[in-house]
Structures are given as C-alpha cells and as structure tokens.
Design a protein around this motif. Structure first.
Motif, short mmCIF file in Angstrom:
data_model
loop_
_atom_site.label_atom_id
_atom_site.label_comp_id
_atom_site.label_asym_id
_atom_site.label_seq_id
_atom_site.Cartn_x
_atom_site.Cartn_y
_atom_site.Cartn_z
N PRO A 190 -29.34 -58.04 25.96
CA PRO A 190 -30.18 -57.16 26.78
C PRO A 190 -29.48 -56.56 27.99
O PRO A 190 -30.09 -55.79 28.74
CB PRO A 190 -31.29 -58.11 27.24
N TYR A 191 -28.20 -56.87 28.20
CA TYR A 191 -27.51 -56.47 29.42
C TYR A 191 -26.52 -55.34 29.15
O TYR A 191 -25.54 -55.52 28.43
CB TYR A 191 -26.80 -57.66 30.05
N GLU A 192 -26.76 -54.19 29.77
CA GLU A 192 -25.89 -53.04 29.55
C GLU A 192 -24.45 -53.30 29.97
O GLU A 192 -23.51 -52.86 29.31
CB GLU A 192 -26.44 -51.83 30.33
N ASP A 193 -24.27 -54.05 31.06
CA ASP A 193 -22.91 -54.27 31.55
C ASP A 193 -22.10 -55.15 30.60
O ASP A 193 -20.86 -55.10 30.60
CB ASP A 193 -22.92 -54.88 32.95
N LEU A 194 -22.78 -55.94 29.77
CA LEU A 194 -22.07 -56.78 28.81
C LEU A 194 -21.82 -56.06 27.49
O LEU A 194 -21.18 -56.61 26.59
CB LEU A 194 -22.85 -58.08 28.57
N LEU A 195 -22.31 -54.83 27.38
CA LEU A 195 -22.07 -54.02 26.20
C LEU A 195 -21.10 -52.87 26.51
O LEU A 195 -20.65 -52.18 25.60
CB LEU A 195 -23.39 -53.45 25.67
N ALA A 196 -20.82 -52.65 27.79
CA ALA A 196 -19.97 -51.54 28.21
C ALA A 196 -18.50 -51.83 27.94
O ALA A 196 -18.11 -52.97 27.66
CB ALA A 196 -20.20 -51.26 29.70
N ASP A 197 -17.69 -50.77 28.06
CA ASP A 197 -16.26 -50.92 27.83
C ASP A 197 -15.61 -51.86 28.85
O ASP A 197 -14.53 -52.40 28.60
CB ASP A 197 -15.57 -49.55 27.91
N THR A 198 -16.27 -52.02 29.99
CA THR A 198 -15.72 -52.87 31.05
C THR A 198 -16.16 -54.33 30.93
O THR A 198 -15.82 -55.15 31.79
CB THR A 198 -16.15 -52.34 32.42
N ALA A 199 -16.88 -54.68 29.88
CA ALA A 199 -17.39 -56.05 29.74
C ALA A 199 -16.29 -57.08 29.71
O ALA A 199 -16.50 -58.23 30.10
CB ALA A 199 -18.26 -56.17 28.49
N ASP A 200 -15.09 -56.68 29.26
CA ASP A 200 -14.02 -57.67 29.13
C ASP A 200 -13.51 -58.18 30.48
O ASP A 200 -12.71 -59.10 30.53
CB ASP A 200 -12.87 -57.13 28.28
N PRO B 220 -17.64 -59.52 38.53
CA PRO B 220 -17.50 -58.07 38.33
C PRO B 220 -18.80 -57.30 38.46
O PRO B 220 -18.90 -56.19 37.93
CB PRO B 220 -16.99 -58.01 36.89
N HIS B 221 -19.79 -57.83 39.15
CA HIS B 221 -21.08 -57.15 39.25
C HIS B 221 -20.98 -55.88 40.08
O HIS B 221 -20.18 -55.82 41.03
CB HIS B 221 -22.13 -58.09 39.87
N ASP B 222 -21.83 -54.90 39.77
CA ASP B 222 -21.73 -53.64 40.50
C ASP B 222 -22.28 -53.74 41.92
O ASP B 222 -22.02 -52.86 42.75
CB ASP B 222 -22.37 -52.47 39.74
N GLU B 223 -23.00 -54.82 42.22
CA GLU B 223 -23.39 -55.04 43.62
C GLU B 223 -22.26 -55.71 44.41
O GLU B 223 -22.37 -55.90 45.63
CB GLU B 223 -24.68 -55.85 43.74
N THR C 152 -21.09 -49.25 45.58
CA THR C 152 -22.42 -49.68 45.13
C THR C 152 -22.86 -51.01 45.72
O THR C 152 -23.96 -51.48 45.43
CB THR C 152 -22.43 -49.80 43.59
N SER C 153 -22.03 -51.63 46.55
CA SER C 153 -22.38 -52.94 47.10
C SER C 153 -23.37 -52.80 48.26
O SER C 153 -23.22 -51.91 49.11
CB SER C 153 -21.13 -53.66 47.60
N PRO C 154 -24.36 -53.70 48.33
CA PRO C 154 -25.30 -53.69 49.45
C PRO C 154 -24.65 -53.94 50.81
O PRO C 154 -25.30 -53.72 51.84
CB PRO C 154 -26.27 -54.83 49.11
#
Length: 410
Positions: free
Chosen positions: A45-55, A327-330, A397-399
C-alpha cells in the motif's frame, strides 16, 4: 565532534528493511510455502516502497553514499518495509490476533536476521533496532538475547499497546522480564511514533485526527513506565522516545511531577477522595518523573526544529539525539546541512556536537574512534553550521523548514 573543524553526525532516526521477497531466505523453512502464497497476493500500500527510489531501504552502498553526501557517518536503523505476513509496515500494524501470532512473529524474526546482515555490511556505521511482539513476553525476552548476540546495537523497538489491542498496558508488571533483560544487557528500549495509535476508521477526518493524536499516544510509554515503577526496579533501564518532537517534554514533565506529588501526598491521607488513586503508588513509582527523565530517558529528536532548540536546557542537552529520518520525504535528506543550520546556527559548538552525534554514540555504543576520521572528510563544518540559513531550499520537504511552527502541547 571530530576534534577538528567538522561535526561527527549520527542520525538517531533512519529507516530500512528488505524488499519483500528478499525476506524469504531469513524465514524458517517451514514457513516458505506459506510465504510464497502470501507474497503472491500481497499488494503493497506504500507508494514510496514501489518507487524507483525504494532501494534506499536495502541498497547498502547507495545508502552509505547518500548519507555521507548529506554529512552523516552513522545511523540508528528503525524498520520501514513490510515484513513477512504483515498487513502493513510493522510500525503501524496492530497487534496480531492469537491465530496470526505465529506467522507474524516469524516475519519479525526474519527482519531481525536480515537487519543483522545489513548492519554487518557497514561495520560500526549502523545500529540496528530489532523488533518484538508483546503477546508472548518470554519469547520477546529470548529475542532480546538473540539479537544482542547477533550484534544489533540499536536496541529494542517497543510496540505500543493502544486501546483495544487486547494487550496489558505498558505499566503492567507482566512486562517486567522484558525490562529486566534490557537493563541487564544494556539494551536501549526505543518507542517510535506511530506504533501506539488505535484504529481511527476510514473517514477523511481520520487522517487529521491521527496527525494530532499520534504523538500523544506514543508519549504514553513514558508515564506508563514511570508510574509503573519500571525504572525504580531496573535503574539501568533506558528509554528513547523517537520522532515524537521534543518541545513537549518540559511541560509534560512538569505535569507528571505534579501528578506524582499529588498521588504520593494523597496516599498519606486516607480520608480524602483522592486517597484511592495514591494507594500503593508512593513506593511503586519511585523518584519524580523529571528525575527519572534526566537519569534514564532520551529523545530521538528527528529533524529538530528551531522553536524546540531554546528548550534544550530544560530537556537536557545530554538527552537530545538529532535524526534525519532518512529515507522518508519528511526527513532532511538531501538538505541535512541546511536543516542543521536552520536549527543550530546560534548554538555553542560543544552542544551541537553532543546533539548531532555525541549523545547517540553514548546511548547506542558507536565508536567515535572509527567514525571521527570519516567525519573529518564528509561531516559538516563547524563554520557552515554556525551560519544562519536565511532561506530554506525551495524543494525541501522536511517539516524542519516549515513556517509558523510552535511548541506543541504534546
């Protein structure tokens, strides 16, 4: 600090995990057929784990290169991907039902085995945080011993016990064997945000309510262990609260001290209406919560924000461990230097050195003799961090860079 002009930066909050099918070799063989059947139908269900950058989660060389590029030489590694037989990432997954326990437990142990290899691929650079379930305390204790022997130095990831979980609350004496083994072996007990919130439903408002409440549910571990007397019975026990902010700590400690004093006093006045709340607590709780905090507790202050920094003396400069949340976008990547400047430009260098690396080295056992020479090449310079950041990067993108932030009630 490297002893020169650069900081030794250790991120106390990063995340990693194996790609789904790569967990199979780490599972006991008796679960392989069930794993194949489960994996064949599982939809991530997680887009970031399906993206090219997931590795970024499992590619050791890429990860080292990107962290060094960002000025970071070592990391505390929390989970991120989907372990076998889990409905979601393990941080957010509810406690298993009895019929789910065996497979979920096998899945977590597979992650722990994978994590030991992942950390061994970069000796001295990664402190892996291993996982347990609270449904079987004896098995959890055994896993603490196994993972410690396997070289995982990041400590235990303590699951939450949200309302409706069916588990004893964290203040329960049922968990005393767990606190005892962690104190005995010097294993930090980490409690990460997101793991203690109850299900909130699927209404659109649920996401907003989660954002407001999730840190509060995670903070509960602090007062549960304090009022439950875990630190009184196990003085060497250490608790780390990670990615929950840090500005809430002084106010909450004041509140907890107030209730501690009130309950202890009530226990001596049998005729008062409050006496039933204090009965049996005075001896059980031990020292006031603020004393316990300064003696036994730490905060994984992920992307610490400028409005939190002036509270550092009340929190304890020796208690704060900065984290990038890679590697989170936040997280702060690839703008960690800018994030550190934004928060710490006006802070004395010895305090910055403690918060961005020295404290984490002490809590998680990193060898600064190994890390300082690396930091001498890639770490941010004292001079650059001391220069105030006038304008955040446009695509950050970090808070940490968010405008209008203020100290939270919790």
């Amino acid at each position: 600090m490297t002893g020169g002009d650069r900081y030794t930066v250790i991120s106390a909050d990063c995340h990693a995990g194996a790609d789904l099918l790569d967990y199979k070799p780490y599972l006991e063989r008796r679960h392989h057929d069930e794993f194949d059947a489960w994996a064949a139908t599982y939809v991530n269900p997680y887009e970031d784990l399906l993206a090219d950058t997931a590795d970024k989660n499992w590619n050791s060389e890429r990860r080292l290169a990107e962290l060094e590029e960002d000025g970071i030489v070592a990391e505390v590694v929390f989970p991120n991907t989907i372990p076998p037989f889990f409905p979601s990432g393990s941080l957010m997954a509810p406690a298993p039902a009895p019929e789910e326990f065996e497979l979920r437990w096998a899945g977590l142990r597979a992650h722990n085995r994978w994590l030991a290899d992942f950390c061994a691929a970069a000796p001295g650079r990664r402190a892996g945080v291993f996982q347990i379930l609270l449904n079987d305390v004896e098995e959890a204790v055994n896993e603490v011993r196994r993972c410690t022997e396997a070289g995982l130095t990041g400590g235990l990831l303590l699951p939450g016990t949200p309302p409706g979980s069916g588990l004893p609350e964290l203040h329960s004496s049922a968990y005393d064997p767990l606190w005892a083994v962690c104190a005995e072996l010097g294993v930090p007990v980490n409690h990460h945000a997101g793991s203690a919130s109850p299900p909130l439903g699927e209404e659109p408002a649920a996401r907003a309510v989660f954002m407001v409440e999730t840190t509060w549910f995670s903070h509960r571990a602090l007062w549960h262990l304090v009022f439950g007397g875990a630190f009184r019975r196990h003085p060497r026990l250490r608790l780390v609260l990670t990615e929950q902010g840090s500005g809430w700590i002084p106010g909450v400690l004041d509140m907890l001290d107030y209730y501690h004093g009130r309950l202890v006093a009530a226990a001596t006045r049998a005729s008062t209406a409050e006496s039933k709340f204090g009965a049996g607590l005075a001896a059980r709780m031990g020292a006031p919560p603020s004393e316990v905090w300064h003696g036994n507790c730490f905060v994984g202050a992920s992307f610490m924000r400028p409005h939190e920094v002036p509270l550092r003396d009340r929190i304890g400069v020796d208690k704060i461990m900065w984290g990038s949340d890679y590697p989170h976008d936040e997280g702060t990547y690839p703008y960690t230097r800018e994030g550190l400047r934004y928060a710490y430009a006006s802070v004395p260098r010895d305090e910055v050195a403690a918060m961005v690396g020295g404290n984490a080295a002490r809590v998680y056992g990193f060898d600064l003799g190994l890390l300082d020479p690396i930091a001498a090449k890639v770490g941010p310079t004292v001079e650059e961090i001391a220069e105030p950041l006038e304008k955040p990067p446009a695509d950050a993108t970090s808070p940490v860079f968010a405008k209008g932030a203020s100290v939270r009630v919790w």
